[in-house]
Design an enzyme around this catalytic site. Structure first.
Site: not given
Length: 273
Positions: A28, A34, A184, A173, A58
């Protein structure tokens, strides 16, 4: 775009799908990185599935699971605008049971670099990717090169477990200022963002050294560490495509990797040479 939340419903939906399926697993907080994965999946496949699942296994104790950015409605809109055919949006109890089978990262490659500072992190990554690939059964699955160690371990898992899926690596990217896109990045203040630019600057400097024929890993790493100062550096490393550290850069078979923290924000970046 159809939205499905449970594995059994998704498997039922896809069981008779004859078109080639491209799959993009995400946690997300979608961004242009993405979107690049989704675009590549659309180019190479007839039907595209995206998953949004913030995988708890994780994250280690004390990490940023609870404050990891969540933008569910915006993510759904991005997927729809990108032409995603099916969005898989499960919850943790849809994916995990109370007495889980263990999937362990390899004892060497899974516990160096990021795995050294985050032991068991890649166990969680490989477990959830295995589950998602088994649920979706895609022809191809798409992962970014920014998370190079993760990409390597997923590719290794698919190869060693004889899984019938092609793992496609997609180039990193970057923002206009060169910072690698990451969910983040939203944690960074304006001044921290300027400090974070030392990471891509160090990689550009390393590339310039290589282009001049300076291939010695020790010299390149020392130069990068100077540029990165005073960031909190977890590692600067030069490895081959098998993630073995090397003494000299070999063009076409090397990756230069950095992990450093700016404030409390951990950032990864790399360059493939």
């Amino acid at each position: 775009m159809k939205i499905i939340s449970t594995p059994l419903e998704l498997k039922e939906q896809l069981k008779d799908e004859k078109r080639s399926i491209g799959f993009v697993p995400t946690m997300g907080a979608l961004h242009e990185g993405h979107i690049a994965l989704i675009k590549k999946a659309k180019e190479q496949n007839e039907f595209v599935v995206v998953s949004i699942f913030l995988n708890p296994t994780q994250f280690l104790k004390g990490e940023d699971l609870d404050k990891y950015p969540k933008k569910d409605e915006a993510d759904k809109k991005i997927c729809k605008l990108c032409g995603v055919d099916l969005l898989f949006f499960p919850q943790a109890n849809d994916i995990y049971g109370s007495d889980e089978v263990s999937l362990l990262a390899p004892k060497v490659r899974g516990y160096v670099l990021e795995g050294e500072s985050r032991p068991s992190h890649f166990n969680g990554v490989l477990t959830v990717v295995m589950k998602l690939l088994n649920i979706v059964s895609p022809k191809r699955a798409y992962f970014g090169k920014k998370d190079a160690q993760q990409l390597n371990l997923i590719s290794l898992m698919v190869k060693q477990l004889f899984m019938n899926v092609e793992i496609v690596a997609v180039d990193t990217v970057r923002e206009k200022d060169g910072l690698a896109l990451s969910s983040r990045n939203v944690y960074l203040s304006a001044s921290q963002r300027q400090e974070a630019l030392k990471i891509p600057t160090s990689l550009r400097s390393a590339t310039a050294m290589v282009m001049k024929g300076l291939l010695d890993s020790e010299l390149i790493i020392a130069n990068m560490r100077e540029i990165l100062y005073p960031l909190d550096i977890s590692y600067v490393a030069i490895v081959n495509r098998e993630f073995t550290q090397v003494d000299k850069v070999e063009i076409g078979n090397s990756i230069i990797l950095v992990e450093a923290s700016v404030g409390d924000t951990r950032l990864l970046d790399n360059i493939w040479l």
